[in-house]
Scaffold this motif. Structure first.
Motif, PDB file in Angstrom:
ATOM      1  N   UNK A 172       0.831  -1.213   0.000  1.00 13.59           N
ATOM      2  CA  UNK A 172       0.000   0.000   0.000  1.00 13.59           C
ATOM      3  C   UNK A 172       0.860   1.255   0.000  1.00 13.59           C
ATOM      4  N   UNK A 173       1.945   1.240   0.755  1.00 19.11           N
ATOM      5  CA  UNK A 173       2.855   2.384   0.783  1.00 19.11           C
ATOM      6  C   UNK A 173       3.424   2.649  -0.606  1.00 19.11           C
ATOM      7  N   UNK A 174       3.816   1.601  -1.306  1.00 22.06           N
ATOM      8  CA  UNK A 174       4.333   1.746  -2.674  1.00 22.06           C
ATOM      9  C   UNK A 174       3.252   2.321  -3.586  1.00 22.06           C
ATOM     10  N   UNK A 175       2.044   1.804  -3.466  1.00 20.41           N
ATOM     11  CA  UNK A 175       0.928   2.308  -4.283  1.00 20.41           C
ATOM     12  C   UNK A 175       0.702   3.795  -4.034  1.00 20.41           C
ATOM     13  N   UNK A 176       0.689   4.178  -2.774  1.00 24.26           N
ATOM     14  CA  UNK A 176       0.453   5.585  -2.431  1.00 24.26           C
ATOM     15  C   UNK A 176       1.561   6.479  -2.970  1.00 24.26           C
ATOM     16  N   UNK A 180      -7.149   4.973 -12.199  1.00 23.82           N
ATOM     17  CA  UNK A 180      -6.993   3.581 -11.772  1.00 23.82           C
ATOM     18  C   UNK A 180      -5.815   2.885 -12.437  1.00 23.82           C
ATOM     19  N   UNK A 181      -4.885   3.679 -12.991  1.00 24.29           N
ATOM     20  CA  UNK A 181      -3.708   3.122 -13.668  1.00 24.29           C
ATOM     21  C   UNK A 181      -2.861   2.259 -12.748  1.00 24.29           C
ATOM     22  N   UNK A 182      -2.070   1.421 -13.369  1.00 26.56           N
ATOM     23  CA  UNK A 182      -1.008   0.687 -12.700  1.00 26.56           C
ATOM     24  C   UNK A 182      -1.491  -0.391 -11.754  1.00 26.56           C
ATOM     25  N   UNK A 183      -0.522  -1.187 -11.315  1.00 25.94           N
ATOM     26  CA  UNK A 183      -0.798  -2.232 -10.347  1.00 25.94           C
ATOM     27  C   UNK A 183       0.496  -2.745  -9.742  1.00 25.94           C
ATOM     28  N   UNK A 184       0.351  -3.444  -8.642  1.00 23.45           N
ATOM     29  CA  UNK A 184       1.497  -3.978  -7.910  1.00 23.45           C
ATOM     30  C   UNK A 184       1.158  -5.404  -7.494  1.00 23.45           C
ATOM     31  N   UNK A 185       2.144  -6.288  -7.563  1.00 22.81           N
ATOM     32  CA  UNK A 185       1.971  -7.644  -7.046  1.00 22.81           C
ATOM     33  C   UNK A 185       3.244  -8.058  -6.321  1.00 22.81           C
ATOM     34  N   UNK A 186       3.078  -8.985  -5.383  1.00 23.10           N
ATOM     35  CA  UNK A 186       4.202  -9.504  -4.594  1.00 23.10           C
ATOM     36  C   UNK A 186       4.048 -11.015  -4.471  1.00 23.10           C
ATOM     37  N   UNK A 187       5.159 -11.698  -4.640  1.00 22.69           N
ATOM     38  CA  UNK A 187       5.170 -13.159  -4.494  1.00 22.69           C
ATOM     39  C   UNK A 187       5.363 -13.501  -3.022  1.00 22.69           C
ATOM     40  N   UNK A 188       4.499 -14.353  -2.513  1.00 22.19           N
ATOM     41  CA  UNK A 188       4.577 -14.797  -1.125  1.00 22.19           C
ATOM     42  C   UNK A 188       5.438 -16.053  -1.019  1.00 22.19           C
ATOM     43  N   UNK A 230      -8.148   3.382  -7.609  1.00 21.61           N
ATOM     44  CA  UNK A 230      -7.014   4.289  -7.555  1.00 21.61           C
ATOM     45  C   UNK A 230      -6.008   3.795  -6.525  1.00 21.61           C
ATOM     46  N   UNK A 231      -4.745   3.895  -6.850  1.00 19.15           N
ATOM     47  CA  UNK A 231      -3.710   3.472  -5.915  1.00 19.15           C
ATOM     48  C   UNK A 231      -3.695   4.349  -4.668  1.00 19.15           C
ATOM     49  N   UNK A 246       6.426  -7.098  -8.660  1.00 18.44           N
ATOM     50  CA  UNK A 246       6.295  -6.447  -9.962  1.00 18.44           C
ATOM     51  C   UNK A 246       5.433  -5.203  -9.764  1.00 18.44           C
ATOM     52  N   UNK A 247       5.884  -4.091 -10.330  1.00 21.48           N
ATOM     53  CA  UNK A 247       5.073  -2.873 -10.341  1.00 21.48           C
ATOM     54  C   UNK A 247       4.842  -2.462 -11.784  1.00 21.48           C
ATOM     55  N   UNK A 248       3.684  -1.904 -12.040  1.00 22.34           N
ATOM     56  CA  UNK A 248       3.334  -1.396 -13.365  1.00 22.34           C
ATOM     57  C   UNK A 248       2.820   0.023 -13.159  1.00 22.34           C
ATOM     58  N   UNK A 249       3.515   0.973 -13.749  1.00 27.76           N
ATOM     59  CA  UNK A 249       3.151   2.387 -13.599  1.00 27.76           C
ATOM     60  C   UNK A 249       3.382   3.103 -14.923  1.00 27.76           C
TER      61      UNK A 249
END
Length: 111
Positions: free
Chosen positions: A13-17, A28-36, A49-50, A96-99
């Motif tokens: 969330x911090x990265x998104x903000x 609503x652009x972009x997205x973020x994912x993290x592998x657990x 919106x991020x 992975x981040x997409x911006x």
């Protein structure tokens, strides 16, 4: 140091903000994912919106993009397939981040 599950959600969330504050994503652009560690993923939901992302709004998916857990009405972006392919191609990656940073977008347009 390994992060707890909730700390990881908070960092996403911090990265998104920060992406939103820097103008790297709009609307609503972009997205973020993290592998657990178990091979599943946390991802930002589609259509949000991020700037409004909270730890509880993240979507938990498997390696095929199937939702394992999500708040009612939330699902991953269709772009999650791109994220999953990136993880598949390079198993060492953990996020992975997409911006759309304006300078990078201008550079791409300029050729």
């Amino acid at each position: 140091m390994e992060l707890t599950y909730m700390e990881l959600r908070e960092q996403i969330c911090d990265i998104c903000h920060k992406m939103w504050q820097l103008g790297w994503v709009a609307a609503n652009d972009g997205n973020v994912s993290v592998k657990l560690p178990d091979g599943t993923f946390l991802a930002t939901p589609t259509g949000m919106s991020k700037s409004f992302i909270t730890p509880q709004k993240l979507v938990h998916i498997d390696q095929d993009g199937q939702v394992l857990g999500a708040p009612a009405g939330l699902k991953p972006s269709s772009e999650i397939k791109m994220h999953l392919r990136v993880y598949q191609e390079n198993p060492r990656l953990q996020a992975v981040t997409h911006a759309h940073p304006p300078m990078a977008t201008c550079f791409a347009i300029a050729g």
